[in-house]
Scaffold this active site. Structure first.
Site, short mmCIF file in Angstrom:
data_model
loop_
_atom_site.label_atom_id
_atom_site.label_comp_id
_atom_site.label_asym_id
_atom_site.label_seq_id
_atom_site.Cartn_x
_atom_site.Cartn_y
_atom_site.Cartn_z
N GLY A 1 -15.89 22.00 -20.79
CA GLY A 1 -15.88 22.34 -22.38
C GLY A 1 -14.73 22.96 -22.80
O GLY A 1 -14.41 22.94 -24.00
N GLU A 2 -14.07 23.74 -21.79
CA GLU A 2 -13.00 24.53 -22.59
C GLU A 2 -11.66 24.28 -21.91
O GLU A 2 -10.39 24.58 -22.45
CB GLU A 2 -13.45 26.20 -22.07
CG GLU A 2 -14.50 26.66 -23.16
CD GLU A 2 -15.23 27.73 -22.80
OE1 GLU A 2 -16.09 27.51 -21.83
OE2 GLU A 2 -15.14 28.98 -23.55
N THR B 1 -18.95 11.03 -22.22
CA THR B 1 -19.11 12.30 -22.86
C THR B 1 -18.04 13.30 -22.44
O THR B 1 -17.58 14.07 -22.89
CB THR B 1 -20.51 13.16 -22.84
OG1 THR B 1 -20.92 13.09 -21.23
CG2 THR B 1 -21.49 12.05 -23.43
N GLY C 1 -17.54 22.96 -15.11
CA GLY C 1 -17.78 22.82 -16.49
C GLY C 1 -16.57 22.37 -17.27
O GLY C 1 -15.29 22.46 -16.78
N GLY D 1 -19.89 24.74 -31.98
CA GLY D 1 -20.20 26.09 -31.98
C GLY D 1 -18.72 26.76 -31.65
O GLY D 1 -18.30 27.74 -32.12
#
Lengths: 330, 715
Positions: B679-680, B609, B677, B256
């Site tokens: 993810g970025e 992951t 986090g 996404g």
């Protein structure tokens, strides 16, 4: 979906007669370009004649030392052929520089020659394009033209031919064999693709229904070395910004003969005859290589986004010739 | 500035840490088998009976009005069920969000806007019939060009998500005038598109439309979304339904990068189309080309960075001014310069954001909105300043390390930037970095580059989790979270396992469905923090209520707990990006044979992951540095290169030896897991590291992305 008929050709003559009789028919081989066009609305043939089962998939050595490549030989198979790799490295390298492994497994020799430009406006039916819809205009003229032609373009079309293989074939003086109603004719690859002029809708000199059956390569001159260099934004799976195919023969430190073609600069593989002329008999030096490039590129017409193609082609030609000349002296 | 609490890095007074067992181990993905065998159900793939297919109609002009649409020919095609237009589409109850006010008026605000749809028995029929719909327009002049010198730039009220538009401390101009060394450069990044592998897909089914026994219609959407509950909330409002009457199902999402963070126009079109086919599913998957118009993008930016330093390289002034665009349809003000508020110590600082209001599609989040393009400019500027000061770029950053967050004065919860830089330097062989333009191997110029990375630790409120002891002796853990391919299925199961102190296999996680307790959007790298904290709270409540041997059916829910440390500390992740590049001396082609990222992102829940997330971000950073650029044709107003043959993303051959590593220390103030986090942050700084390496290789400083070969050609 626009309905279409599909038939599988069993012999070449019937296939030619079938397609000639129907303006809405098209030959289908690997389908890597035509099927895309059918999805995008660029082509809507009502009859597809599949030629992939015709016995045109052989690679043969000719008695004179040349090679004959069947029209439906897959790009991967051709690139890997031991004799081709030995005698015509420029062609093997060009094939491997094109597309991706998956596409090369499907794409055929004839289909590669006949693939159409990847100009973003040509491929988008919501924009004007003289190649797609004659008379509608050329959106690339005032639009995005980074990938477009610097040689031989017209006000009607700035598109470039996307093939790598055809550029190498041009430098090799390959000959296309095409079957028509009156039998076969031989067309040098150099004359096979057209410049756009005022009929950019026509990419090649083939008539509707003519079927390519083979491509022949003349024998490679003794001592000739060849190479293909493709310059692109990313390392794989990208069309050429520019490319150079070169075959070089030297006598000591002098150039005996050179055959050079550029890709990504024109509506057809661009045979650089002025550069060849400048090189013949010249010293094999960096200066001579660059002067030869300038002799060819002097006629370039630059657009706002693509002026870089001139220095990029000059540098790349010099690099390829430098490498080939060094290889010869070894 | 205050000194950080000396104990702050070790423990928190308000957060009870998780008892770590399963967390931190490289368990394989629980959804891995389903994915490699093709049985994981993405939005298009749910087994639904008797579906219909939707193909959108899009505007061919960038501004004006639809005067007439003629669907006669399309409607006569065998298999066409309906043709939707602005004239016959159902009226929506709420048109406040213009992006979602699909087919509610004949106005056109950008090229490619939805103006209708064909619904048919097959996808091919729908697409063919769509090409037969005649449209007449009244065309008005459009304006799509971002320039920093536009007189009509405006100052938005705030920037994404809730930052002040500007910041001003001290006297920047005076400090710049007095500085021993100054830098004043302008950097630009192009429009870019998220381009997840799975195109945006929405399948809508209306049930008992208006005639159900309970008196009202229900809508189900099988969607490709980063937030099922966010889709439900928005869609319910448009169709005047109670939220419980809308169910959104989204167990697997094929990427996404922010573009699936909120519903877009196609979600509404799918629901409108489904209304026209009474009870049958309406399947809509955007084509790759349509993604470029309808699924968001990253704004282009023009960024002026001015730095002032004393003779030793200590920053005295830092000024970062960003100009970007927004769509007239809906404002999105990217927080491009915000990271410059906290990266380095400088007494005089200013950041600003100004927008051009254009006739372009709606821009929105794209992986690390703000930090990613902003840190490109800021970290290239730091490299230039290091040159100007004669300092190693790592030393310059170390000299300017702030003791506490310069933007708030709060102590860092866990910064470790300099440690990341020094660890990376050692591992990468930074000492082999030569003077710019001096290292050549054959036809290739070789260089090394470095850049810092940062990303805030967002904690989103409003999630809830439910734990239930099931009849088979396992624990159902329910939360409407999303897995975009990131590893949520696995990581949340690990957290639940440790929180319940039960074996990993005893956890049965359920996510991706609005029938589950609500979850915040998977955005801003907030998922693990927000959902993980909620699951830990629910597990603790469950044990408190039901003990260690609960009966089957025992059940407890909890909401996202407050984290008081978020108010006391500046909680951010940091990292250091290293790149080696080779630039061909003849052609200007750039290759990246090596890259290393070292990150301080708290505890890593699952190294397997996590590595994938980090190197995925770094790969996207290479892609941004060298390839990605959406080319807007200002004549037509559309993105010309709207497919993967023309819009280049990094291919396998472009990614060499790419490694990510991390300082494996929990941040006790982040949450019970000690995790932040990831993810970025992998993309932040990566483009700057590549560009700085290109400069080191060639001596050429490219300030406008992407760094294509033409920008590095030598005569």
């Amino acid at each position: 979906m626009i309905p279409f008929d599909y038939s599988r050709a069993t012999d070449a003559r019937t296939a030619v007669a079938t397609v000639m009789a129907r303006p809405d028919a098209a030959f289908l081989a690997g389908g890597t370009n035509l099927v895309d066009h059918m999805k995008l609305g660029l082509a809507s043939p009502e009859l597809l004649v599949d030629v992939t089962r015709l016995p045109l998939d052989r690679i043969e050595e000719l008695p004179d030392g040349g090679m004959r490549i069947g029209a439906t030989v897959r790009n991967s198979d051709l690139a890997a052929h031991p004799l081709l790799r030995r005698r015509y490295p420029v062609l093997s390298q060009a094939l491997l520089a094109g597309a991706s492994g998956q596409l090369r497994n499907a794409a055929t020799t004839a289909g590669n020659l006949l693939q159409r430009t990847r100009c973003g406006y040509f491929q988008d039916v919501t924009t004007p394009c003289n190649k797609r819809e004659p008379g509608s205009g050329c959106a690339a003229v005032g639009g995005w033209n980074r990938h477009h032609a610097v040689l031989g373009a017209s006000e009607h079309c700035l598109a470039v031919h996307p093939s790598d293989m055809a550029v190498a074939m041009s430098a090799l003086d390959a000959v296309v064999i095409a079957m028509g109603a009156e039998g076969e004719r031989r067309i040098p690859v150099r004359e096979f693709h057209r410049l756009p002029g005022d009929t950019p809708e026509r990419d090649t000199v083939l008539e509707h229904g003519e079927l390519i059956t083979a491509v022949e390569l003349p024998p490679s001159p003794p001592g000739a070395r060849s190479a293909y260099r493709k310059v692109r934004d990313r390392a794989s799976f990208a069309f050429a910004l520019i490319s150079v195919a070169a075959v070089l023969e030297t006598d000591g430190d002098r150039v005996r003969d050179a055959r050079i073609a550029f890709g990504g600069v024109a509506h057809k593989p661009w045979r650089a005859t002025r550069a060849e002329e400048a090189l013949r008999g010249a010293a094999a030096t960096e200066d001579a290589f660059r002067q030869a490039a300038d002799a060819e590129l002097g006629a370039a017409q630059l657009l706002p986004d693509n002026a870089f193609k001139v220095p990029m082609t000059r540098n790349t030609l010099a690099a390829v010739l430098r490498e080939l000349a060094t290889e010869e002296r070894r | 500035m205050t000194r950080p609490d000396t104990d702050s890095a070790l423990s928190s007074e308000s957060i009870e840490p998780l008892n770590i067992q399963t967390v931190g181990t490289s368990l394989p993905r629980v959804d891995g088998h389903a994915k490699v065998t093709g049985t994981a159900t993405y939005a298009w793939e749910h087994d639904l009976r008797n579906p219909t297919y939707v193909y959108p109609l899009q505007s061919a002009i960038a501004r004006g009005r639809v005067l007439r649409m003629d669907a006669t020919q399309a409607e006569s095609v065998d298999g066409v069920i309906a043709v939707l237009t602005p004239y016959n589409a159902a009226r929506l109850a709420d048109t406040g969000n213009a992006e979602l006010a699909v087919l509610q008026s004949d106005e056109i605000a950008f090229r490619g806007q939805l103006i209708g749809a064909v619904v048919a028995e097959t996808p091919e029929t729908a697409r063919h019939a769509a090409s037969l719909v005649g449209v007449e327009y009244e065309q008005q002049p459009h304006d799509t060009e971002l320039r920093a010198d536009r007189p009509d730039l405006y100052r938005p009220d705030q920037v994404n998500p809730v930052f002040p538009t500007d910041s001003e401390e001290g006297d920047v101009e005076a400090a710049l005038a007095a500085a021993a060394v100054t830098l004043d450069q302008t950097y630009s990044t192009p429009m870019e598109h998220n381009n997840p592998m799975e195109p945006h897909t929405c399948v809508s089914v209306w049930d008992n439309a208006g005639t159900g026994a309970d008196g009202g219609p229900r809508l189900t959407q099988y969607d490709s979304t980063q937030g099922a509950h966010a889709v439900r909330k928005n869609i319910a409002r448009l169709f005047e339904l109670a939220p419980e009457r809308v169910r959104v199902i989204s167990p697997h999402v094929g990427g996404g990068f922010g573009s699936k963070g909120m519903p877009h126009a196609h979600n509404v079109l799918s629901a409108l189309a489904a209304r026209a086919v009474a009870g049958r599913p309406a399947k809509l998957a955007l084509t790759r080309q349509q993604l470029f118009d309808l699924a968001g993008h990253r704004t282009p930016t023009v960024q002026r960075v001015r730095l002032g330093a004393d003779a030793d390289g200590r920053l005295t002034a830092l000024c970062h001014e960003a100009v970007e665009h927004t769509s007239k349809v809906k404002e999105f003000a990217e927080q491009t310069a915000v990271a410059s508020r906290l990266m380095y110590a400088a007494p005089n600082r200013r950041t600003t954001h100004r927008l051009a209001l254009l006739d372009v599609p709606v821009n929105t989040w794209m992986r690390a909105p703000g930090e990613c393009p902003g840190m490109f400019a800021a970290e290239v500027a730091m490299d230039e300043l290091a040159d100007a000061c004669g300092l190693d770029p790592i030393e310059l950053r170390a000299i300017n390390e702030p003791e506490s967050d310069p933007s708030t004065g709060k102590p860092w919860s866990h910064r470790r930037l300099v440690e990341c830089l020094r660890t990376g330097a050692r591992r990468f062989g930074w000492d082999r970095r030569a003077e710019a333009g001096t290292r050549r191997e054959g036809d290739w110029l070789v260089g090394l580059g470095v850049a810092s990375a940062t990303y805030p630790s967002w904690a989103m409120p409003g999630s809830a989790a439910e734990i239930e002891r099931t009849a088979d002796g396992r624990y159902a853990v329910r939360i409407g979270a999303a897995d975009l391919g990131t590893g949520t299925w696995t990581a949340l199961s690990q957290i639940a396992s440790d929180a319940l102190e039960c074996p990993f296999d005893a956890v049965h996680l359920e996510i991706g469905d609005t029938d589950l307790p609500p979850a915040s959007v998977a955005g801003g790298s907030s998922g693990i923090n927000s959902w993980g904290s909620t699951i830990v709270a629910a597990a603790r409540a469950f044990r408190a209520e039901h003990g260690d041997n609960p009966a089957a059916g025992a059940r407890t829910s909890s909401k996202t707990p407050e984290n008081p440390d978020m108010k006391r500390y500046a909680v951010h992740s940091f990292g250091a990006q290293f790149a080696e590049v080779r630039v061909n001396a003849d052609t200007g082609e750039v290759r990246v044979p090596r890259m290393l990222g070292v990150f301080a992102a708290g505890r890593i829940i699952n190294p397997r992951t996590a590595r994938s997330q980090f190197i995925g971000g770094m790969t996207m950073g290479i892609s941004m540095a060298l390839f990605e650029e959406s080319v807007l044709d200002h004549g037509t107003g559309h993105v010309v290169n709207h497919d993967f043959a023309q819009y280049h993303v990094a291919a396998n051959a472009d990614v060499g030896d790419i490694e990510a590593t991390w300082l494996d220390e929990p941040d006790p103030h982040a949450n019970p897991m000690g995790a932040k986090g990831i993810g970025e942050i992998g993309i932040v700084g990566a483009p700057a590291a590549v560009v700085n390496a290109v400069h080191n290789a060639t001596g050429i400083r490219v300030r406008d992305l992407p760094v294509t070969p033409d920008k590095l050609l030598r005569a």
